[in-house]
Design a protein around this motif. Structure first.
Motif, PDB file in Angstrom:
ATOM      1  N   GLN A  37       0.794  -1.232   0.000  1.00 29.06           N
ATOM      2  CA  GLN A  37       0.000   0.000   0.000  1.00 29.06           C
ATOM      3  C   GLN A  37       0.824   1.279   0.000  1.00 29.06           C
ATOM      4  OE1 GLN A  37      -2.820  -0.491   3.240  1.00 29.06           O
ATOM      5  NE2 GLN A  37      -4.346  -1.290   1.818  1.00 29.06           N
ATOM      6  N   ALA A  43       6.606   1.626   4.940  1.00 36.88           N
ATOM      7  CA  ALA A  43       5.724   2.365   5.837  1.00 36.88           C
ATOM      8  C   ALA A  43       4.399   1.654   6.096  1.00 36.88           C
ATOM      9  CB  ALA A  43       5.459   3.758   5.270  1.00 36.88           C
ATOM     10  N   PHE A  74       1.199  -9.890  10.534  1.00 40.61           N
ATOM     11  CA  PHE A  74       0.742 -11.006  11.365  1.00 40.61           C
ATOM     12  C   PHE A  74       1.546 -12.252  11.046  1.00 40.61           C
ATOM     13  CE2 PHE A  74      -2.837  -8.122  10.915  1.00 40.61           C
ATOM     14  CZ  PHE A  74      -3.141  -7.893  12.244  1.00 40.61           C
TER      15      PHE A  74
ATOM     16  N   LEU B  47       0.910   7.437   6.790  1.00 43.22           N
ATOM     17  CA  LEU B  47       1.930   6.423   6.490  1.00 43.22           C
ATOM     18  C   LEU B  47       3.352   6.975   6.532  1.00 43.22           C
ATOM     19  CD1 LEU B  47       0.456   4.244   3.590  1.00 43.22           C
ATOM     20  CD2 LEU B  47       0.430   3.782   6.035  1.00 43.22           C
ATOM     21  N   LYS B 126      -6.160  -2.652  10.920  1.00 38.47           N
ATOM     22  CA  LYS B 126      -5.801  -3.997  10.457  1.00 38.47           C
ATOM     23  C   LYS B 126      -6.390  -5.018  11.412  1.00 38.47           C
ATOM     24  CE  LYS B 126      -1.321  -3.208   8.350  1.00 38.47           C
ATOM     25  NZ  LYS B 126       0.118  -3.241   8.611  1.00 38.47           N
ATOM     26  N   LYS B 127      -7.047  -6.003  10.878  1.00 38.54           N
ATOM     27  CA  LYS B 127      -7.619  -7.046  11.722  1.00 38.54           C
ATOM     28  C   LYS B 127      -6.750  -8.282  11.652  1.00 38.54           C
ATOM     29  CE  LYS B 127     -12.251  -5.351  11.018  1.00 38.54           C
ATOM     30  NZ  LYS B 127     -13.630  -5.671  10.653  1.00 38.54           N
ATOM     31  N   PRO B 128      -6.503  -8.931  12.784  1.00 37.73           N
ATOM     32  CA  PRO B 128      -5.716 -10.165  12.726  1.00 37.73           C
ATOM     33  C   PRO B 128      -6.413 -11.159  11.792  1.00 37.73           C
ATOM     34  CG  PRO B 128      -6.044  -9.457  15.002  1.00 37.73           C
ATOM     35  CD  PRO B 128      -6.911  -8.581  14.143  1.00 37.73           C
ATOM     36  N   PRO B 129      -5.656 -11.807  10.896  1.00 33.81           N
ATOM     37  CA  PRO B 129      -6.278 -12.713   9.922  1.00 33.81           C
ATOM     38  C   PRO B 129      -6.653 -14.048  10.554  1.00 33.81           C
ATOM     39  CG  PRO B 129      -3.913 -12.597   9.548  1.00 33.81           C
ATOM     40  CD  PRO B 129      -4.205 -11.690  10.704  1.00 33.81           C
ATOM     41  N   GLY B 161       2.563  -2.900  19.424  1.00 32.81           N
ATOM     42  CA  GLY B 161       3.772  -2.341  20.018  1.00 32.81           C
ATOM     43  C   GLY B 161       4.014  -0.892  19.686  1.00 32.81           C
ATOM     44  N   HIS B 183       2.861  -8.237  22.709  1.00 30.11           N
ATOM     45  CA  HIS B 183       3.622  -7.747  21.547  1.00 30.11           C
ATOM     46  C   HIS B 183       4.602  -8.824  21.115  1.00 30.11           C
ATOM     47  CE1 HIS B 183       5.330  -5.102  18.688  1.00 30.11           C
ATOM     48  NE2 HIS B 183       6.431  -4.815  19.349  1.00 30.11           N
ATOM     49  N   ARG B 184       4.912  -8.837  19.813  1.00 31.66           N
ATOM     50  CA  ARG B 184       5.700  -9.963  19.294  1.00 31.66           C
ATOM     51  C   ARG B 184       7.166  -9.915  19.695  1.00 31.66           C
ATOM     52  NH1 ARG B 184       8.916  -9.369  14.635  1.00 31.66           N
ATOM     53  NH2 ARG B 184       8.851  -7.252  13.835  1.00 31.66           N
ATOM     54  N   ARG B 189       7.890   0.587  19.417  1.00 30.18           N
ATOM     55  CA  ARG B 189       8.113   1.770  18.596  1.00 30.18           C
ATOM     56  C   ARG B 189       7.316   2.969  19.100  1.00 30.18           C
ATOM     57  NH1 ARG B 189       6.442   1.256  13.124  1.00 30.18           N
ATOM     58  NH2 ARG B 189       4.906  -0.200  13.949  1.00 30.18           N
ATOM     59  N   GLN B 213       3.203 -13.864  19.803  1.00 31.26           N
ATOM     60  CA  GLN B 213       2.283 -13.474  18.733  1.00 31.26           C
ATOM     61  C   GLN B 213       0.924 -14.121  18.945  1.00 31.26           C
ATOM     62  OE1 GLN B 213       3.728 -12.728  14.618  1.00 31.26           O
ATOM     63  NE2 GLN B 213       5.392 -14.064  15.245  1.00 31.26           N
ATOM     64  N   TYR B 248      -2.818  -3.025  15.416  1.00 32.58           N
ATOM     65  CA  TYR B 248      -1.773  -3.436  14.484  1.00 32.58           C
ATOM     66  C   TYR B 248      -1.588  -2.413  13.364  1.00 32.58           C
ATOM     67  CZ  TYR B 248      -1.690  -8.043  16.695  1.00 32.58           C
ATOM     68  OH  TYR B 248      -1.565  -9.078  17.587  1.00 32.58           O
ATOM     69  N   THR B 251      -4.904  -0.078   7.605  1.00 37.31           N
ATOM     70  CA  THR B 251      -4.765  -0.529   6.236  1.00 37.31           C
ATOM     71  C   THR B 251      -5.819   0.199   5.416  1.00 37.31           C
ATOM     72  OG1 THR B 251      -4.629  -2.468   4.808  1.00 37.31           O
ATOM     73  CG2 THR B 251      -6.328  -2.502   6.499  1.00 37.31           C
ATOM     74  N   MET B 252      -5.610   0.293   4.100  1.00 33.72           N
ATOM     75  CA  MET B 252      -6.582   1.022   3.285  1.00 33.72           C
ATOM     76  C   MET B 252      -7.545   0.064   2.587  1.00 33.72           C
ATOM     77  SD  MET B 252      -4.202   3.944   1.598  1.00 33.72           S
ATOM     78  CE  MET B 252      -2.726   2.977   1.456  1.00 33.72           C
TER      79      MET B 252
END
Lengths: 104, 344
Positions: A37, A43, A74, B47, B126-129, B161, B183-184, B189, B213, B248, B251-252
Motif C-alpha cells: 500500500q 511504511a 501477522f 503512512l 488492520k484485523k488479525p487474519p 507495540g 507484543h511480538r 516503537r 504473537q 496493528y 490498512t486502506m
C-alpha cells in the motif's frame, strides 16, 4: 534471472527479475496480487513475505525500520521480510519466497 | 442530525483533496471535506509523515507532514470545512438532482458536485487474519476505544507495540480489572516516555507483558475467554481474558465508496481525462483512486486532475456564469480571493 514466488493460494510463479528492482516491484510488475500500500517506502507492512530457508542468510539483514514495520504484520516468522526492502541482484537469482498474511 | 449545504463535497482530505479546495476556491466554489482519519493529509500524514518526498514540482524536498502543512496554508483563504474522523458512508441523489452524502457520524452534506479523492481508500484498523475473530468483534474484540467506561473491570489484552497500544494500555490500566500488553518482540516503537511508564507498571506488577504473537481467539457466543499466543521458539499457550484491543496499525480499504453506484475497475474509478468526471455526472474522481489510460499514481498527477475537475465543476455549480481562465500572477480578482492586496 528469476525469482520464485508462491502466492496466497499456494501457486508457484517463476518471475523474470530485473536487477536493482525491489522484490515487491518484481512481484507487482508481473500482476501477482500484493497490496504494497505505501508503494515501497517501508511504511505499511503489506508486502510481508517469507523467504525460503535456503535464501535467508544470503540476503542483507533487515534494518531496524523494517523490523519495526513488521510489528504491523501477522504471523511474523524468523524468515519474515518486507518485499519492498529486498533489492534484487544477480546473487539472488532463483530467490524463493512465499507471500505472507496481510500482503494481499 | 447535522446538515450542511455547500458547493462541492470532497471525499478524502489527502494532498489531492486539499489542493482541490484551492482550485475550486479560485472559482468561488466552497468545499466540505470528509476523511476517516482524525487529521488532514491522508497517506502523507498517516503512512509517511517523516519521510521525504522529492517529486513535488518546485519543492526539491519536503516530508509528508510538511507537504500537508504547506497545502493547509495554501487553502486557508478558502476556509474549507473539515469533517474528520468520519467515513463517507452513503451517497444519494436528491429530488433536486443534487448529491447528499451521509457519514457514519450522521453528518449530512448536500452539494451539486462530489469529488472523490479517496486515494487508496479508507484507512481502517488492520484485523488479525484469524478465521473466527469476526464473531467476537464489537462484543469482546475491539480495534478502537469509543467509550472508555465500557472497559471498566475488564480483563483486557492490548495487542501491538506502537503508540496506540501503549497509550491505551496505560490509559485503561487504572480502570481495567487486569491489563496485559501483548507484543511480538520486547521492543516498542512507541514514545519513549510511554514505554518507560509501561516498564514501570510491569515491574510493579500493575500490568502484564507477554512477548508473543497472537495465534487464535477462543470463546463462545461472541464472548472471548482466552487468546492463544506463541512466543518465538516456544510452545503456544492460552492467556485468559475477556476483552482484546488490537492495535496493528491501519490498512486502506475502498469501503462504502464501492456502493456509491459508480462504475469501478479493479477498485478504481474510471474517469475521462478531459475533466476527471466518473460514469456518473457531477461525481468526479481525482488522485490515486481514479483510473485512465496512462495514469501514474503521483501526487502531482492528482494536482493536475484537480485543476481540470474544477473547471468542469464550475459549469455545474454556476451554470449561468462564464468560466474565465485566469492566472494568479496577474489576476487581481484571483488575488483578492487569496486575500492579497490588489496587484499594482
Amino acid at each position: 534471472m528469476k525469482i520464485i514466488v508462491t502466492d496466497m493460494d499456494g501457486k508457484s510463479h517463476e518471475l523474470p527479475a530485473e536487477e536493482d528492482w525491489s522484490v515487491m516491484e518484481i512481484i507487482r510488475d508481473h500482476g501477482i496480487p500484493i497490496l504494497a500500500q505505501c508503494g515501497g517506502s517501508c511504511a505499511c507492512a503489506t508486502c510481508h513475505v517469507y523467504v525460503d530457508a535456503a535464501w535467508q542468510d544470503k540476503l542483507p539483514e533487515a534494518n531496524e525500520e523494517e523490523i519495526g514495520m513488521l510489528d504491523g504484520a501477522f504471523d511474523v516468522q524468523k524468515n519474515s521480510r518486507l518485499a519492498c526492502q529486498i533489492v534484487f541482484n544477480s546473487s539472488l537469482d532463483g530467490l524463493t519466497l512465499t507471500l505472507a498474511p496481510g500482503s494481499v | 442530525m447535522e446538515k450542511h449545504h455547500t458547493d462541492v463535497i470532497i471525499v478524502g482530505a489527502g494532498p489531492v483533496g486539499l489542493f482541490a479546495v484551492f482550485e475550486l476556491g479560485l472559482y468561488d466554489m466552497k468545499a466540505h471535506l470528509v476523511d476517516i482519519l482524525d487529521k488532514p493529509g491522508g497517506q502523507c500524514a498517516e503512512l509517511y509523515p517523516e519521510k521525504p518526498i522529492y517529486d513535488i514540482p518546485a519543492i526539491p524536498v519536503c516530508t509528508g507532514a510538511e507537504l500537508v502543512a504547506r497545502l493547509m496554508e495554501q487553502i486557508k483563504p478558502f476556509h474549507p470545512t473539515f469533517h474528520l474522523g468520519q467515513m463517507a458512508e452513503k451517497l444519494e441523489k436528491t429530488p433536486e438532482g443534487k448529491w447528499q452524502l451521509t457519514t457514519d457520524a450522521g453528518t449530512v452534506l448536500e452539494a451539486p458536485v462530489v469529488v472523490i479523492a479517496a486515494g487508496g481508500g479508507s484507512f481502517m484498523p488492520k484485523k488479525p487474519p484469524l478465521k473466527n475473530i469476526e464473531a467476537f468483534e464489537g462484543q469482546s474484540v475491539f480495534y478502537a476505544v469509543r467509550k472508555r467506561e465500557n472497559f471498566r473491570g475488564k480483563n483486557i489484552v492490548v495487542a501491538g507495540g506502537g503508540d496506540s497500544a501503549l497509550d491505551w494500555a496505560l490509559n485503561l490500566q487504572p480502570l481495567a480489572g487486569r491489563i496485559t500488553l501483548l507484543h511480538r518482540r520486547d521492543d516498542f516503537r512507541a514514545a519513549p516516555d510511554s514505554v518507560g511508564k509501561m516498564r514501570e507498571m510491569v515491574a510493579e506488577k500493575k500490568m502484564d507483558l507477554v512477548i508473543a504473537q497472537l495465534l487464535d481467539v477462543k470463546g463462545d457466543g461472541g464472548q472471548l475467554s482466552s487468546l492463544v499466543v506463541k512466543p518465538e521458539g516456544a510452545e503456544a499457550y492460552d492467556v485468559a481474558c475477556d476483552t482484546l484491543l488490537a492495535f496493528y496499525g491501519l490498512t486502506m480499504k475502498l469501503g462504502p465508496v464501492a456502493n456509491f453506484g459508480l462504475n469501478l475497475h479493479e477498485n478504481l474509478i474510471p474517469v475521462n481525462t478531459a475533466d476527471f468526471e466518473s460514469s456518473e455526472a457531477r461525481i468526479f474522481a481525482i488522485g490515486d483512486i481514479n483510473a485512465y489510460p496512462g495514469k501514474l499514481k503521483l501526487i502531482l498527477s492528482g494536482f493536475h486532475e484537480a485543476a481540470l475537475m474544477a473547471k468542469k465543476a464550475f459549469a455545474y455549480v454556476y451554470p449561468d456564469r462564464k468560466y474565465r481562465f485566469q492566472y494568479t500572477t496577474s489576476s487581481s480578482d484571483l488575488q483578492n480571493k487569496l486575500g492579497l492586496e490588489k496587484a499594482a
